[in-house]
Design a protein around this motif. Sequence first.
Motif, short mmCIF file in Angstrom:
data_model
loop_
_atom_site.label_atom_id
_atom_site.label_comp_id
_atom_site.label_asym_id
_atom_site.label_seq_id
_atom_site.Cartn_x
_atom_site.Cartn_y
_atom_site.Cartn_z
N LEU A 205 0.84 -1.19 0.00
CA LEU A 205 0.00 0.00 0.00
C LEU A 205 0.88 1.25 0.00
N LEU A 206 0.41 2.27 -0.71
CA LEU A 206 1.13 3.53 -0.84
C LEU A 206 0.60 4.53 0.17
N THR A 207 1.48 5.18 0.92
CA THR A 207 1.08 6.14 1.95
C THR A 207 1.53 7.56 1.58
N LYS A 208 0.99 8.53 2.28
CA LYS A 208 1.43 9.91 2.10
C LYS A 208 2.91 10.05 2.41
N LYS A 209 3.38 9.34 3.43
CA LYS A 209 4.79 9.38 3.79
C LYS A 209 5.66 8.85 2.65
N ASP A 210 5.22 7.77 2.01
CA ASP A 210 5.95 7.23 0.86
C ASP A 210 6.12 8.29 -0.22
N ILE A 211 5.03 9.00 -0.50
CA ILE A 211 5.06 10.00 -1.57
C ILE A 211 5.97 11.16 -1.20
N ASN A 212 5.82 11.68 0.01
CA ASN A 212 6.62 12.83 0.42
C ASN A 212 8.11 12.50 0.49
N GLU A 213 8.45 11.24 0.78
CA GLU A 213 9.86 10.86 0.90
C GLU A 213 10.46 10.38 -0.42
N ASN A 214 9.62 10.07 -1.41
CA ASN A 214 10.12 9.52 -2.67
C ASN A 214 9.55 10.25 -3.89
N ARG A 215 9.22 11.52 -3.72
CA ARG A 215 8.48 12.24 -4.76
C ARG A 215 9.20 12.20 -6.11
N ASP A 216 10.50 12.48 -6.13
CA ASP A 216 11.24 12.52 -7.39
C ASP A 216 11.32 11.14 -8.03
#
Length: 451
Positions: free
Chosen positions: A87-98
Amino acid sequence: MNSLLLRHIVFPAYHKLKKTKVMERIDEVEKNQWKSPEDLAVLQALKLKRLLNHANNTVLFYRERFNDLGVDVTKLHQPEYFSKIPLLTKKDINENRDKMISTNLNGNKLVPNSTSGSTGEALYLYYDTRSAAYRRPTVIRNEQWLGIRLGDHTATLWGAPMDLKKASALRGRLHGWANNLMFLSSYDMSDKTLEDYERKLNSFKPKLLTSYPGPLSVFSEYLLKKNKKIKSIKAIISSAETLYPWQKDIIEKAFCCPVYNRYGCREFGDIAQECANREGLHINYDRFVVEILNENIEPAAEGENGEIIITDLDNYGMPLIRYRIGDMASFKKTLCSCGRGLPLLGQVEGRTLDIVRAPNGNRLGGTFWTLLFRSRPGIKAFQVIQERLDEIIVRYVKDGSVENTDFHSFESHIHEKCGGNLNVHFIEVSSIPKTASGKIRFVVSKLRDQR
């Protein structure tokens, strides 16, 4: 602007000039809604397979995730393998945006996007012009279900800072004029402001009003108190918060028209909405894979409440695959009698962070609390805050027309559901604060472990 002129000339000419492909997508989504559930499932599986292949080939974040699974990527769209993707979380996105941005946009442009962080964590992300070409036609399709056609005058009572800034800028004002849209801020809901809004709406004559349940309820109470009407409005869309029955009742009484529930978010746009039959929220199944998972991260049974997980099938610029949006809902077992093949969501019960966890194991969302505090007089507005499993704080605004509030009765009902080990503290306040986007959270859980 004249509605027919906008519908048949200005809107098509603009999108043809800009090469947005919106007009093609309008025809596509119009046809999709009448496909059979079986044909829609085939369409969805095909779009999912293409998205997963694209993500594996051009997005480093997903290539690493998929490699860790040890599964043939060409099979990942099949349910037994798709469910293995983390599952994808907001934390995943903010830490791996690029790392989540595709290296092959293929003519797409990235559109910056963000959420307010009203539930504890702001999110900064992108969608691409490819998915943007689907967002607008989906809104047009969903509004047509309510008898609202492209070009009809519509109004929005909204509070997200990003939207307010855009609407007040010159480009935003031109956009509103060119699309027959009036934008009103829900930040200030004083009687003076509402009097101005009532005057503006009666002059503008919109057929549709879209807003949060909170501001709609406040506006409705004002109209009823002042015995005023806005006769042009034929439908109201309630979005961005859970719509409770008591809110629906007062809104329909004040505006003399039906209220329709819409489920959407900044990350995806419109996910699901009621049609005129109001038998559930039609999922935009041709645009999203929507899963509902139970506490064991397994598919919930039909009718069972669980956590919503969403995959955007059209955002290739920054794919969001199995995204943990943080809301709770259930699937309905039947299709709508309107004849559309789009499956149905039941009532969206609110965010996972808007649930009180009781010491006895019960989990109580906003519906329980709103019904409780409206069951007898004494409390005008409230907010339940939980920081410990064995304690809640009820911040309330006193109903000035009631001399004595029966807190003992409220507490007894809470203990019936939550057990006697839950400590309940009532604290009187002058007002309940809104979030940055103008919403009111009836329940705020600060427990670290939400499961």
